[in-house]
Write a protein that holds these residues in place. Structure first.
Motif, PDB file in Angstrom:
ATOM      1  N   UNK A 249     -19.501   0.094  20.835  1.00 33.77           N
ATOM      2  CA  UNK A 249     -19.947  -1.285  21.353  1.00 33.77           C
ATOM      3  C   UNK A 249     -21.637  -1.436  21.051  1.00 33.77           C
ATOM      4  N   UNK A 250     -21.743  -2.903  20.981  1.00 31.39           N
ATOM      5  CA  UNK A 250     -23.176  -3.215  20.699  1.00 31.39           C
ATOM      6  C   UNK A 250     -23.250  -4.735  21.098  1.00 31.39           C
ATOM      7  N   UNK A 251     -23.911  -5.072  22.333  1.00 30.13           N
ATOM      8  CA  UNK A 251     -23.758  -6.418  22.916  1.00 30.13           C
ATOM      9  C   UNK A 251     -24.468  -7.461  22.017  1.00 30.13           C
ATOM     10  N   UNK A 252     -24.951  -7.066  20.872  1.00 29.69           N
ATOM     11  CA  UNK A 252     -25.602  -8.072  19.972  1.00 29.69           C
ATOM     12  C   UNK A 252     -24.518  -9.091  19.412  1.00 29.69           C
ATOM     13  N   UNK A 253     -25.137 -10.143  18.807  1.00 29.48           N
ATOM     14  CA  UNK A 253     -24.270 -11.157  18.140  1.00 29.48           C
ATOM     15  C   UNK A 253     -23.743 -10.637  16.817  1.00 29.48           C
ATOM     16  N   UNK A 254     -22.625 -10.811  16.164  1.00 30.52           N
ATOM     17  CA  UNK A 254     -22.271 -10.454  15.127  1.00 30.52           C
ATOM     18  C   UNK A 254     -21.897 -11.536  14.151  1.00 30.52           C
ATOM     19  N   UNK A 255     -22.759 -11.974  13.272  1.00 33.73           N
ATOM     20  CA  UNK A 255     -22.841 -13.210  12.456  1.00 33.73           C
ATOM     21  C   UNK A 255     -21.809 -13.045  11.246  1.00 33.73           C
ATOM     22  N   UNK A 256     -21.442 -13.839  10.543  1.00 36.85           N
ATOM     23  CA  UNK A 256     -20.841 -14.014   9.414  1.00 36.85           C
ATOM     24  C   UNK A 256     -21.205 -15.204   8.609  1.00 36.85           C
ATOM     25  N   UNK A 257     -21.645 -14.956   7.287  1.00 29.18           N
ATOM     26  CA  UNK A 257     -22.019 -16.079   6.336  1.00 29.18           C
ATOM     27  C   UNK A 257     -21.225 -15.833   4.947  1.00 29.18           C
ATOM     28  N   UNK A 258     -20.836 -16.694   4.274  1.00 31.72           N
ATOM     29  CA  UNK A 258     -20.142 -16.666   3.320  1.00 31.72           C
ATOM     30  C   UNK A 258     -20.522 -18.034   2.082  1.00 31.72           C
ATOM     31  N   UNK A 259     -20.466 -17.589   0.981  1.00 23.52           N
ATOM     32  CA  UNK A 259     -20.592 -18.631  -0.168  1.00 23.52           C
ATOM     33  C   UNK A 259     -19.248 -18.635  -1.079  1.00 23.52           C
ATOM     34  N   UNK A 260     -18.546 -19.578  -1.365  1.00 24.46           N
ATOM     35  CA  UNK A 260     -17.328 -19.774  -1.974  1.00 24.46           C
ATOM     36  C   UNK A 260     -17.521 -20.821  -3.369  1.00 24.46           C
ATOM     37  N   UNK A 261     -16.854 -20.387  -4.303  1.00 19.28           N
ATOM     38  CA  UNK A 261     -16.549 -21.303  -5.421  1.00 19.28           C
ATOM     39  C   UNK A 261     -14.984 -21.015  -5.911  1.00 19.28           C
ATOM     40  N   UNK A 262     -14.432 -22.398  -6.264  1.00 25.07           N
ATOM     41  CA  UNK A 262     -13.209 -22.237  -6.713  1.00 25.07           C
ATOM     42  C   UNK A 262     -13.021 -23.263  -7.752  1.00 25.07           C
ATOM     43  N   UNK A 263     -12.109 -22.924  -8.720  1.00 24.84           N
ATOM     44  CA  UNK A 263     -11.857 -24.091  -9.726  1.00 24.84           C
ATOM     45  C   UNK A 263     -10.545 -23.748 -10.401  1.00 24.84           C
ATOM     46  N   UNK A 264      -9.986 -24.776 -11.064  1.00 18.98           N
ATOM     47  CA  UNK A 264      -8.671 -24.779 -11.693  1.00 18.98           C
ATOM     48  C   UNK A 264      -8.679 -25.603 -13.214  1.00 18.98           C
ATOM     49  N   UNK A 265      -7.995 -25.378 -14.008  1.00 19.32           N
ATOM     50  CA  UNK A 265      -7.858 -26.175 -15.050  1.00 19.32           C
ATOM     51  C   UNK A 265      -6.510 -26.210 -15.967  1.00 19.32           C
ATOM     52  N   UNK A 266      -6.296 -27.042 -16.565  1.00 21.63           N
ATOM     53  CA  UNK A 266      -4.935 -27.061 -17.121  1.00 21.63           C
ATOM     54  C   UNK A 266      -5.114 -28.096 -18.543  1.00 21.63           C
ATOM     55  N   UNK A 267      -4.201 -27.533 -19.504  1.00 25.67           N
ATOM     56  CA  UNK A 267      -4.195 -28.261 -20.767  1.00 25.67           C
ATOM     57  C   UNK A 267      -2.795 -28.183 -21.503  1.00 25.67           C
ATOM     58  N   UNK A 268      -2.270 -29.560 -21.683  1.00 26.33           N
ATOM     59  CA  UNK A 268      -0.963 -29.651 -22.245  1.00 26.33           C
ATOM     60  C   UNK A 268      -1.235 -29.266 -23.921  1.00 26.33           C
ATOM     61  N   UNK A 269      -0.837 -28.007 -24.337  1.00 29.34           N
ATOM     62  CA  UNK A 269      -0.981 -27.555 -25.671  1.00 29.34           C
ATOM     63  C   UNK A 269       0.175 -28.471 -26.634  1.00 29.34           C
ATOM     64  N   UNK A 270       1.176 -28.722 -25.993  1.00 26.64           N
ATOM     65  CA  UNK A 270       2.199 -29.162 -26.926  1.00 26.64           C
ATOM     66  C   UNK A 270       3.272 -29.822 -25.883  1.00 26.64           C
ATOM     67  N   UNK A 271       4.303 -30.575 -26.375  1.00 27.33           N
ATOM     68  CA  UNK A 271       5.230 -31.293 -25.281  1.00 27.33           C
ATOM     69  C   UNK A 271       5.780 -30.044 -24.580  1.00 27.33           C
ATOM     70  N   UNK A 272       5.881 -28.771 -25.245  1.00 30.58           N
ATOM     71  CA  UNK A 272       6.640 -27.896 -24.666  1.00 30.58           C
ATOM     72  C   UNK A 272       5.803 -26.590 -24.045  1.00 30.58           C
ATOM     73  N   UNK A 273       4.649 -26.625 -24.248  1.00 32.73           N
ATOM     74  CA  UNK A 273       3.859 -25.589 -23.841  1.00 32.73           C
ATOM     75  C   UNK A 273       2.594 -26.298 -22.925  1.00 32.73           C
ATOM     76  N   UNK A 274       2.087 -25.442 -22.099  1.00 28.70           N
ATOM     77  CA  UNK A 274       1.180 -25.735 -21.055  1.00 28.70           C
ATOM     78  C   UNK A 274       0.639 -24.530 -20.601  1.00 28.70           C
ATOM     79  N   UNK A 275      -0.869 -24.784 -20.452  1.00 29.96           N
ATOM     80  CA  UNK A 275      -1.751 -23.465 -20.137  1.00 29.96           C
ATOM     81  C   UNK A 275      -2.502 -23.928 -18.835  1.00 29.96           C
ATOM     82  N   UNK A 276      -2.429 -23.178 -18.085  1.00 33.93           N
ATOM     83  CA  UNK A 276      -3.088 -23.212 -16.577  1.00 33.93           C
ATOM     84  C   UNK A 276      -3.950 -21.991 -16.134  1.00 33.93           C
ATOM     85  N   UNK A 277      -5.132 -22.242 -15.422  1.00 28.59           N
ATOM     86  CA  UNK A 277      -5.826 -21.192 -15.120  1.00 28.59           C
ATOM     87  C   UNK A 277      -6.517 -21.595 -13.808  1.00 28.59           C
TER      88      UNK A 277
END
Length: 645
Positions: A249-277
């Protein structure tokens, strides 16, 4: 009990060679009859000349309101699922006002949680009374967890990055392999395209909580993208109180900080094929207690998840998917009594085929998984292991009958082979009432810490193996659903949470879940009651940190531009230790929420958590939030009013 009735139809072991041969045979032999049967009740394959990704109900559409993916590894109508599955959509995540994914899940039937303090600390989620390590967390199909601890990483996942969550309750090792003893939580992140929103948020709350987030996206069906970033900080409260073990135990305050980044992409390569990330990056600092003094104990906590998927059509009703993904979890102690630096990673390479046949949808695949541990402060005798797997599933519906069957064989470089299977049947008594029953086997390999951590690990540990049986009755009519479920879980070779972990003969978990949800007019509501009896069969003691009783209730109401919500969570008393000497008191919390559409592009959200200012613990000596307020202003030009969920 009823395990013998259903279990007789489920083989306990399969040899790997027949399973691999069956994988190829299912795809090859089904081809002549593709498209010949669409009355099975499962989503058929894409129709000819329909572009992949545009077809409604295909494996590539994750956001259909009446379609789930996690229950079978392929899209299936929610009404055709024999498993117990819950869907949490974006609207409910925003309205909840919670800080972490674990807090959000604890409001669902069949789930409980514990936390060693505030955000950024270790949290556990228990599905139907199983261990924290018995839950598999997937993000866009990639395992997201610590290979050293052997549990999911719940607190580094920013809620702003989530579009949808599916929670599968019950054993799923026959589809997903190790860890999925209690169930699977799958998170689907935001995706790009014309529907991707542009938004900005600013939030302020109690204990110095502040959060900003921005996101945008664009494109169309052929090419689309989404990108978002966030920053959060919380001054926090003291993570511990004087009861915490080892004098930390320690009565001090316990902080938390966070930075985040999220992304997504898709491409229709052909009528029957699709890529996603998709990509998810987080970088944070978590403060915690490890004893009295002026030292500000803290660790740097980072995580990364990246995946790329190629989807295609090999025949009219034959879809194929290739997936490559990796998740990485890093903890580096900056200031502490016991310095430590750990990085764990999980890499997955998978090939899955989904074929529509006269008997239903066949799902067959091969999977390779690599788990690695790297530490500059702790020596692990073994630092990596490989898991190769083959799986096969069949899901269908005809007349009043619904069925799900699956089998999987895993070969672990440390422990050899493990085979699992599952079978579920549903029978419609009427258009509204259905009986269902299922039986499944499961296994989980010990974590690297349990095996090799100095002065703690036990290299002689063997994998746990489980059997689960479930029966239930479900009523569905328009917007109303009522379900009563009975389940029994037996885990052989259960690994104890003691100073030196060992395998004991078995644990026994019996329980009931009663859940109801409905809506009418401008009202929506849900409620659930869980009764649980989780025990160590060797000494008949209760498993730690799991309550025998849990109640949930929530109601939402919309009036004009305003929406109001209230929720209640009651958790019964439970023990914190395996000897059942430290009792955690029962608690009840009430949360309130409200939001108002100030203008077409502006929305103000408000939440009041723990209305009665209840003091409680989910882990012995670790504090939980008192009464707190949260205000968030959201700007979203394309947002439209949505009814409560």
């Amino acid at each position: 009990m009823f395990a013998s009735v259903i279990g007789a139809a489920t083989a306990s072991r399969w040899a790997v060679r027949p399973l691999v041969l069956a994988l190829g045979a299912a795809c090859a032999l089904a081809a002549p009859s593709l498209g010949a049967q669409t009355s099975t009740g499962v989503p058929p394959g894409p129709t000819p000349n329909t572009p992949i990704g545009a077809q409604t109900g295909t494996v590539f559409d994750r956001n259909l309101a009446d379609t789930v993916v996690t229950a079978t590894r392929a899209p299936i109508g929610a009404d055709a699922v024999v498993s117990d599955i819950t869907v949490i959509r974006r609207e409910r995540i925003e309205a909840a006002g919670v800080r972490t994914l674990a807090e959000l899940l604890a409001r669902e039937a069949g789930l409980q949680m514990s936390a060693n303090g505030g955000p950024g600390t270790v949290s556990s989620v228990f599905i139907r009374g199983t261990e924290a390590r018995h839950t598999l967390l997937l993000i866009d199909g990639v395992p997201y967890g610590s290979a050293t601890v052997g549990t999911p990483v719940w607190d580094t996942l920013p809620l702003d990055a989530i579009e949808r969550i599916e929670v599968l309750k019950g054993p799923a090792s026959s589809l997903y392999g190790s860890e999925a003893v209690g169930g699977v939580v799958q998170v689907f992140t935001r995706r790009g395209g014309a529907a991707a929103p542009t938004y900005a948020t600013l939030g302020l709350g109690s204990v110095g909580r502040a959060q900003v987030g921005v996101g945008t996206g664009g494109g169309d069906h052929a090419l689309g993208w989404a990108l978002g970033a966030g920053k959060r900080r919380e001054s926090g409260l003291s993570a511990t109180n004087p009861r915490v073990p080892f004098g930390n135990h320690n009565p001090d305050r316990d902080a938390y900080e966070q930075s985040s980044l999220h992304g997504a992409a898709h491409a229709q390569l052909h009528a029957d094929w699709r890529a996603q990330a998709s990509l998810l990056l987080t970088d944070g600092v978590s403060h915690y207690d490890d004893g009295p003094g002026n030292r500000d104990t803290r660790s740097a906590v980072r995580s990364m998840l990246a995946q790329a998927t190629l989807n295609g059509r090999l025949a009219t009703d034959w879809l194929t998917q290739l997936k490559l993904g990796q998740s990485r979890d890093t903890t580096n102690t900056l200031v502490a009594n016991f310095p430590g630096a750990f990085t764990t990673s999980q890499t997955i390479l998978g090939w899955q085929n989904t074929v529509a046949t006269g008997a239903g949808t066949v799902v067959a695949g091969l999977e390779h998984r690599l788990q690695e541990v790297d530490s500059s402060t702790t020596r692990f005798v073994v630092q990596r292991r490989h898991i190769n797997a083959a799986y096969l599933g069949l899901n269908g519906q005809s007349g009043d009958w619904t069925w799900q069957a699956s089998a999987r064989h895993d070969r672990n470089s440390q422990f050899g082979s493990a085979s699992t299977g599952g079978l579920g049947l549903g029978y419609a008594l009427s258009p509204q009432w259905r009986l269902q029953a299922s039986h499944g086997t499961s296994f989980v390999a010990p974590s690297f810490n349990q095996l090799y951590f100095p002065n703690f690990g036990n290299p002689a540990l063997q994998p746990e193996r489980g059997r689960n049986s479930e029966v239930g009755v479900v009523f569905k009519q328009q917007a109303h659903e009522l379900k009563l479920l009975r389940f029994e879980q037996r885990i052989r070779g259960y690994i104890t949470n003691t100073t030196t972990p060992t395998n004991i003969p078995r644990s026994e978990i019996d329980g009931w879940t009663l859940a109801y949800s409905g809506s009418g007019g401008n009202w929506a509501w849900r409620a659930s009651a869980d009764s649980l009896d989780p025990r160590n069969a060797l000494n008949n003691r209760l498993l730690p940190r799991r309550a025998k009783t849990q109640l949930n209730a929530a109601v939402d109401h919309a009036v004009g531009a305003w929406r109001y919500g209230a929720s209640l969570l009651h958790v019964g008393d439970r023990f914190d230790d395996t000897n059942n000497t430290r009792r955690l008191a029962a608690f009840t919390t009430v949360d309130l929420s409200a939001s108002v559409q100030l203008a077409p592009e502006w929305r103000l959200q408000m939440a009041l958590a723990n209305l009665t200012d209840r003091i409680y613990e989910t882990a012995w000596g670790y504090n939980q939030p008192r009464r707190s307020v949260w205000l968030q202003l959201r700007w979203q030009p394309s947002a439209a009013n949505r009814s409560p969920t």
